[in-house]
Write a protein that holds these residues in place. Structure first.
Motif, short mmCIF file in Angstrom:
data_model
loop_
_atom_site.label_atom_id
_atom_site.label_comp_id
_atom_site.label_asym_id
_atom_site.label_seq_id
_atom_site.Cartn_x
_atom_site.Cartn_y
_atom_site.Cartn_z
N ASP A 278 0.55 -1.69 -0.10
CA ASP A 278 -0.19 0.02 -0.16
C ASP A 278 1.10 0.98 -0.33
OD1 ASP A 278 -2.12 -2.16 -0.47
OD2 ASP A 278 -2.67 -1.56 1.86
N ASP B 69 0.53 3.57 2.16
CA ASP B 69 0.53 4.67 3.15
C ASP B 69 1.35 4.39 4.13
OD1 ASP B 69 -0.38 1.71 3.95
OD2 ASP B 69 -2.66 2.13 4.04
N THR C 41 2.48 1.03 5.78
CA THR C 41 2.19 0.07 6.77
C THR C 41 2.63 -1.01 6.83
OG1 THR C 41 -0.35 0.26 5.21
CG2 THR C 41 -0.29 1.32 7.62
N ARG D 60 -0.45 3.69 9.88
CA ARG D 60 -1.08 4.23 8.86
C ARG D 60 -0.19 6.03 8.67
NH1 ARG D 60 -4.06 6.09 4.65
NH2 ARG D 60 -4.61 5.19 3.50
#
Ligand SMILES: Nc1nc2c(ncn2[C@@H]2O[C@H](COP(=O)(O)OP(=O)(O)OP(=O)(O)O)[C@@H](O)[C@H]2O)c(=O)[nH]1
Ligand SMILES: [Mg+2]
Length: 234
Positions: free
Chosen positions: A93, A95, A97, A207
């Motif tokens: 992702d 973000d 994470t 996140r």
């Protein structure tokens, strides 16, 4: 390069502009190609990706604005996976994470044990890692549903980080443009006779940026798709 293999990383992004540079700064030099695939971003994600691609030749800024029920996560991944030129194609992702910095040890494990697809598994949770309880419960229910319907044991049906050997990319037969690409990629990898599939334990970070996820709606949609897909010829 990791063990002489070119590594491509696909990052689907919608409205991750506020922290995209930070996410990219954290990516190790061992990653040779970074495909940022924006999907209907309404912020500056695309401009930032384009600007960064001029400074760092590893970065390729792409857009895939198709959506299914308003979501384009799967389309973004399909486009990135298709365009990737690496021997190994990673997904994560945008973000921050997922532990992209662990790519070397995971690829080394993949090559040493001759796996074609590794899905990174966040469970059981390590000390200090916070994943909302409703998400953990939802993932568990979907894992059970897949075990009952398909006879496949997956510990993290909704992980967003994986590694694919380029030679098996077309065997995945990806079609889902929405969030269901996530269960589809694992179910198809595990079902394929030509793919050696396993999971590998990772830890997840917090996140960056605001969440836009509707866990209940997405989870219910996954449960329905997993059921319906059982009756579709693979
Ligand atoms: N929301 C959304 N995200 C998308 C879409 N296409 C690609 N993404 C990206 O897909 C990745 C996963 O989405 P997240 O919003 O982090 O979803 P999540 O990981 O389930 O939930 P949180 O991290 O808790 O917010 C992120 O990098 C998003 O930017 C889309 O159509 N909608
Ligand atoms: Mg996320």
């Amino acid at each position: 390069m990791i063990k002489n293999k070119k590594i491509s990383l696909v990052l689907p992004c919608r409205n991750e502009g506020t922290h995209l540079k930070e996410v990219l700064d954290r990516i190790p030099k061992t990653i040779d190609e970074i495909l940022i695939v924006s999907n209907k971003s309404t912020d500056n994600t695309v401009e930032i990706a384009r600007r960064l691609s001029k400074k760092d030749r590893r970065i390729i800024a792409l857009e895939d604005n198709r959506t299914l029920g308003g979501i384009g996560y799967g389309y973004a991944h399909m486009t990135g996976i298709k365009k990737a030129t690496g021997d190994i194609i990673m997904g994560a992702d945008g973000d921050a994470t997922y532990p992209i910095h662990d790519a070397s040890k995971i690829v080394e494990y993949m090559l040493a044990n001759n796996y074609d697809f590794i899905s990174c598994n966040r469970y059981p949770l390590q000390d200090g890692v916070k994943i909302p309880f409703k998400l953990q419960l939802g993932v568990n229910l979907l894992n059970w549903e897949i075990l009952l319907l398909y006879g496949i044991k997956i510990k993290d049906t909704l992980s967003g980080m994986w590694f694919i050997k380029q030679e098996v990319r077309d065997e995945l037969h990806l079609t889902m443009g929405d969030w269901n690409l996530s269960p589809q990629i694992k179910i198809n990898a595990a079902r394929s006779k030509n793919i050696r599939f396993t999971e590998y334990g990772i830890t997840q970070d917090q996140r960056l940026g605001e969440t836009k996820q509707n866990y209940f709606k997405t989870g219910f949609n996954h449960a329905m798709w997993i059921l319906k897909n059982r009756f579709v010829k693979f």
